[in-house]
Design a protein around this motif. Structure first.
Motif, PDB file in Angstrom:
ATOM      1  N   LEU A 101      -4.190 -10.913  11.530  1.00 12.90           N
ATOM      2  CA  LEU A 101      -4.127  -9.473  11.314  1.00 12.90           C
ATOM      3  C   LEU A 101      -2.809  -9.104  10.640  1.00 12.90           C
ATOM      4  O   LEU A 101      -1.745  -9.588  11.023  1.00 12.90           O
ATOM      5  N   GLN A 102      -2.917  -8.210   9.658  1.00 13.66           N
ATOM      6  CA  GLN A 102      -1.732  -7.796   8.915  1.00 13.66           C
ATOM      7  C   GLN A 102      -1.586  -6.283   8.982  1.00 13.66           C
ATOM      8  O   GLN A 102      -2.570  -5.555   8.786  1.00 13.66           O
ATOM      9  N   LEU A 103      -0.382  -5.808   9.235  1.00 14.16           N
ATOM     10  CA  LEU A 103      -0.133  -4.380   9.299  1.00 14.16           C
ATOM     11  C   LEU A 103      -0.195  -3.773   7.906  1.00 14.16           C
ATOM     12  O   LEU A 103       0.491  -4.217   6.990  1.00 14.16           O
ATOM     13  N   LEU A 104      -1.033  -2.740   7.761  1.00 16.06           N
ATOM     14  CA  LEU A 104      -1.123  -1.998   6.490  1.00 16.06           C
ATOM     15  C   LEU A 104      -0.140  -0.847   6.467  1.00 16.06           C
ATOM     16  O   LEU A 104       0.548  -0.625   5.482  1.00 16.06           O
ATOM     17  N   LEU A 105      -0.136  -0.072   7.560  1.00 18.32           N
ATOM     18  CA  LEU A 105       0.751   1.088   7.622  1.00 18.32           C
ATOM     19  C   LEU A 105       0.806   1.589   9.062  1.00 18.32           C
ATOM     20  O   LEU A 105      -0.015   1.214   9.886  1.00 18.32           O
ATOM     21  N   LYS A 106       1.797   2.465   9.318  1.00 17.48           N
ATOM     22  CA  LYS A 106       1.921   3.021  10.655  1.00 17.48           C
ATOM     23  C   LYS A 106       2.389   4.469  10.592  1.00 17.48           C
ATOM     24  O   LYS A 106       3.155   4.854   9.701  1.00 17.48           O
ATOM     25  N   TYR A 107       1.931   5.251  11.533  1.00 16.80           N
ATOM     26  CA  TYR A 107       2.350   6.640  11.694  1.00 16.80           C
ATOM     27  C   TYR A 107       3.150   6.742  12.987  1.00 16.80           C
ATOM     28  O   TYR A 107       2.694   6.317  14.054  1.00 16.80           O
ATOM     29  N   THR A 108       4.342   7.348  12.870  1.00 19.37           N
ATOM     30  CA  THR A 108       5.198   7.429  14.053  1.00 19.37           C
ATOM     31  C   THR A 108       5.831   8.796  14.198  1.00 19.37           C
ATOM     32  O   THR A 108       6.952   8.916  14.661  1.00 19.37           O
ATOM     33  N   SER A 109       5.124   9.834  13.825  1.00 18.05           N
ATOM     34  CA  SER A 109       5.505  11.249  13.983  1.00 18.05           C
ATOM     35  C   SER A 109       6.573  11.713  12.997  1.00 18.05           C
ATOM     36  O   SER A 109       7.157  12.761  13.192  1.00 18.05           O
ATOM     37  N   ALA A 110       6.803  10.965  11.954  1.00 17.83           N
ATOM     38  CA  ALA A 110       7.683  11.442  10.895  1.00 17.83           C
ATOM     39  C   ALA A 110       6.798  12.187   9.879  1.00 17.83           C
ATOM     40  O   ALA A 110       6.261  13.219  10.166  1.00 17.83           O
ATOM     41  N   ALA A 111       6.602  11.651   8.712  1.00 17.97           N
ATOM     42  CA  ALA A 111       5.728  12.280   7.721  1.00 17.97           C
ATOM     43  C   ALA A 111       4.272  12.082   8.112  1.00 17.97           C
ATOM     44  O   ALA A 111       3.887  11.041   8.627  1.00 17.97           O
ATOM     45  N   THR A 112       3.453  13.101   7.870  1.00 17.08           N
ATOM     46  CA  THR A 112       2.032  12.983   8.238  1.00 17.08           C
ATOM     47  C   THR A 112       1.251  12.156   7.233  1.00 17.08           C
ATOM     48  O   THR A 112       0.196  11.618   7.567  1.00 17.08           O
ATOM     49  N   LEU A 113       1.744  12.059   6.003  1.00 20.02           N
ATOM     50  CA  LEU A 113       1.108  11.202   5.010  1.00 20.02           C
ATOM     51  C   LEU A 113       1.901   9.900   4.963  1.00 20.02           C
ATOM     52  O   LEU A 113       3.084   9.900   4.628  1.00 20.02           O
ATOM     53  N   VAL A 114       1.233   8.825   5.286  1.00 18.85           N
ATOM     54  CA  VAL A 114       1.907   7.541   5.401  1.00 18.85           C
ATOM     55  C   VAL A 114       1.427   6.614   4.298  1.00 18.85           C
ATOM     56  O   VAL A 114       0.214   6.460   4.096  1.00 18.85           O
ATOM     57  N   LYS A 115       2.365   6.033   3.598  1.00 17.98           N
ATOM     58  CA  LYS A 115       1.999   5.073   2.551  1.00 17.98           C
ATOM     59  C   LYS A 115       2.182   3.657   3.076  1.00 17.98           C
ATOM     60  O   LYS A 115       3.165   3.354   3.767  1.00 17.98           O
ATOM     61  N   GLY A 116       1.213   2.803   2.742  1.00 25.40           N
ATOM     62  CA  GLY A 116       1.288   1.430   3.209  1.00 25.40           C
ATOM     63  C   GLY A 116       1.309   0.451   2.053  1.00 25.40           C
ATOM     64  O   GLY A 116       1.589   0.810   0.919  1.00 25.40           O
ATOM     65  N   ILE A 117       0.964  -0.785   2.387  1.00 24.07           N
ATOM     66  CA  ILE A 117       0.975  -1.823   1.363  1.00 24.07           C
ATOM     67  C   ILE A 117      -0.317  -1.789   0.550  1.00 24.07           C
ATOM     68  O   ILE A 117      -1.314  -1.205   0.974  1.00 24.07           O
ATOM     69  N   ASN A 118      -0.279  -2.415  -0.612  1.00 16.55           N
ATOM     70  CA  ASN A 118      -1.462  -2.583  -1.465  1.00 16.55           C
ATOM     71  C   ASN A 118      -2.112  -1.259  -1.874  1.00 16.55           C
ATOM     72  O   ASN A 118      -3.316  -1.216  -2.114  1.00 16.55           O
ATOM     73  N   GLY A 119      -1.343  -0.195  -1.934  1.00 14.54           N
ATOM     74  CA  GLY A 119      -1.853   1.081  -2.423  1.00 14.54           C
ATOM     75  C   GLY A 119      -2.605   1.921  -1.407  1.00 14.54           C
ATOM     76  O   GLY A 119      -3.153   2.969  -1.746  1.00 14.54           O
ATOM     77  N   PHE A 120      -2.663   1.468  -0.164  1.00 15.35           N
ATOM     78  CA  PHE A 120      -3.333   2.239   0.880  1.00 15.35           C
ATOM     79  C   PHE A 120      -2.422   3.340   1.420  1.00 15.35           C
ATOM     80  O   PHE A 120      -1.205   3.192   1.447  1.00 15.35           O
ATOM     81  N   GLU A 121      -3.042   4.420   1.876  1.00 13.60           N
ATOM     82  CA  GLU A 121      -2.309   5.447   2.577  1.00 13.60           C
ATOM     83  C   GLU A 121      -3.223   6.100   3.606  1.00 13.60           C
ATOM     84  O   GLU A 121      -4.454   5.952   3.560  1.00 13.60           O
ATOM     85  N   ALA A 122      -2.613   6.789   4.566  1.00 12.32           N
ATOM     86  CA  ALA A 122      -3.379   7.450   5.618  1.00 12.32           C
ATOM     87  C   ALA A 122      -2.691   8.759   5.961  1.00 12.32           C
ATOM     88  O   ALA A 122      -1.474   8.868   5.893  1.00 12.32           O
ATOM     89  N   GLU A 123      -3.501   9.736   6.331  1.00 10.74           N
ATOM     90  CA  GLU A 123      -2.960  11.048   6.680  1.00 10.74           C
ATOM     91  C   GLU A 123      -3.268  11.363   8.137  1.00 10.74           C
ATOM     92  O   GLU A 123      -4.426  11.313   8.570  1.00 10.74           O
ATOM     93  N   PHE A 124      -2.225  11.688   8.885  1.00 13.35           N
ATOM     94  CA  PHE A 124      -2.372  12.080  10.283  1.00 13.35           C
ATOM     95  C   PHE A 124      -2.685  13.569  10.334  1.00 13.35           C
ATOM     96  O   PHE A 124      -1.900  14.389   9.842  1.00 13.35           O
ATOM     97  N   LYS A 125      -3.847  13.927  10.908  1.00 12.51           N
ATOM     98  CA  LYS A 125      -4.228  15.326  11.045  1.00 12.51           C
ATOM     99  C   LYS A 125      -4.440  15.619  12.520  1.00 12.51           C
ATOM    100  O   LYS A 125      -5.496  15.289  13.090  1.00 12.51           O
ATOM    101  N   LYS A 126      -3.440  16.259  13.129  1.00 13.02           N
ATOM    102  CA  LYS A 126      -3.503  16.502  14.567  1.00 13.02           C
ATOM    103  C   LYS A 126      -4.665  17.428  14.918  1.00 13.02           C
ATOM    104  O   LYS A 126      -5.347  17.230  15.927  1.00 13.02           O
ATOM    105  N   SER A 127      -4.899  18.443  14.077  1.00 13.78           N
ATOM    106  CA  SER A 127      -5.958  19.413  14.377  1.00 13.78           C
ATOM    107  C   SER A 127      -7.337  18.766  14.393  1.00 13.78           C
ATOM    108  O   SER A 127      -8.243  19.245  15.081  1.00 13.78           O
ATOM    109  N   GLU A 128      -7.478  17.689  13.628  1.00 10.50           N
ATOM    110  CA  GLU A 128      -8.767  16.998  13.562  1.00 10.50           C
ATOM    111  C   GLU A 128      -8.742  15.690  14.349  1.00 10.50           C
ATOM    112  O   GLU A 128      -9.753  14.978  14.372  1.00 10.50           O
ATOM    113  N   THR A 129      -7.620  15.374  14.949  1.00 11.45           N
ATOM    114  CA  THR A 129      -7.399  14.081  15.635  1.00 11.45           C
ATOM    115  C   THR A 129      -7.916  12.931  14.783  1.00 11.45           C
ATOM    116  O   THR A 129      -8.658  12.055  15.250  1.00 11.45           O
ATOM    117  N   SER A 130      -7.512  12.954  13.506  1.00 13.76           N
ATOM    118  CA  SER A 130      -7.986  11.914  12.596  1.00 13.76           C
ATOM    119  C   SER A 130      -6.814  11.192  11.941  1.00 13.76           C
ATOM    120  O   SER A 130      -5.691  11.728  11.854  1.00 13.76           O
TER     121      SER A 130
END
Lengths: 112, 116
Positions: free
Chosen positions: A44-73
């Protein structure tokens, strides 16, 4: 207790098209969230992590994820899929002092 | 190497046999985790060590499963009287800091256990 739900067990895309892997989490407190990738017969390889800093998180290989508290997504996206992106993807949640809790995984298939 | 090393890579055991799976974490990593990954499933937490102390073993499925990390480095997961339902990939991971911190986990390639 915290948990994650990966909404799709299998996603198929064509090379060059966008990728969306969906994840919803359940947690009473502010969690840390991760995406991990697992290629066949690889660790298993870590792509990205969210730790309550920026809600839009950029990871490796062009992936990104957005933390949306209102949608718990915490959905994982990539603008343009590559053949090498074909793998199993896991959404993961943890609280301070606890171990990582994995979702059941989403298999991403990429066709040419 | 610099990564988490697990051995053996593959293990076939007859039902009822005992097995021992080894994990060499990254040097200096405080935390060590064991996970069980059944075919087509996500990894399920088994147990967690902080240095030599086993702080959480809530995920161990039965008293046939035992883990140790006596010197706070190498860990061994032992399964006694193996059953077919124990067939899975056993993953070891280590991290520099404690569980639940921002410190990412580094996973080994796992040991695939097949019980016949």
């Amino acid at each position: 207790a915290q948990s994650v739900t990966q909404l799709d067990s299998h996603v198929s895309v064509s090379e060059g098209t966008p990728v969306l892997l969906r994840c919803n989490y359940s947690s009473s407190y502010s969690p840390s969230l991760f995406w991990y990738v697992q290629h066949p017969n690889k660790g298993l390889q870590l792509l990205l992590k969210y730790t309550s800093a920026a809600t839009l998180v950029k990871g490796i290989n062009g992936f990104e994820a957005e933390f949306k508290k209102s949608e718990t997504s915490f959905h994982l996206t990539k603008p343009s899929a590559h053949m090498s992106d074909a793998a199993e993807y896991f959404c993961v949640v943890t609280l301070a002092g606890t171990a990582l809790i994995f979702g059941k995984g989403t298999t991403l298939s990429v066709s040419s | 190497g610099a990564g988490v090393s697990q051995s053996p890579r593959y293990k076939v055991a007859k039902r009822g046999q005992d097995v021992a799976l080894r994990c060499d974490p990254i040097s200096g990593h405080v935390s060590l985790f064991w996970y069980q990954q059944a075919l087509g499933q996500g990894p399920e937490f088994l147990t967690y060590f902080q240095n030599e102390a086993q702080l959480d073993k809530s995920g161990l499925p039965s008293d046939r499963f035992f883990a140790e990390r006596p010197e706070g480095s190498v860990s061994t997961l032992k399964i006694q009287r193996t059953q077919q339902e124990d067939s899975a990939v056993y993953l070891c991971a280590s991290s520099f800091l404690g569980a639940g911190t921002n410190s990412p986990l580094h996973f080994g390639n796992g040991t695939r256990l097949t019980v016949t």
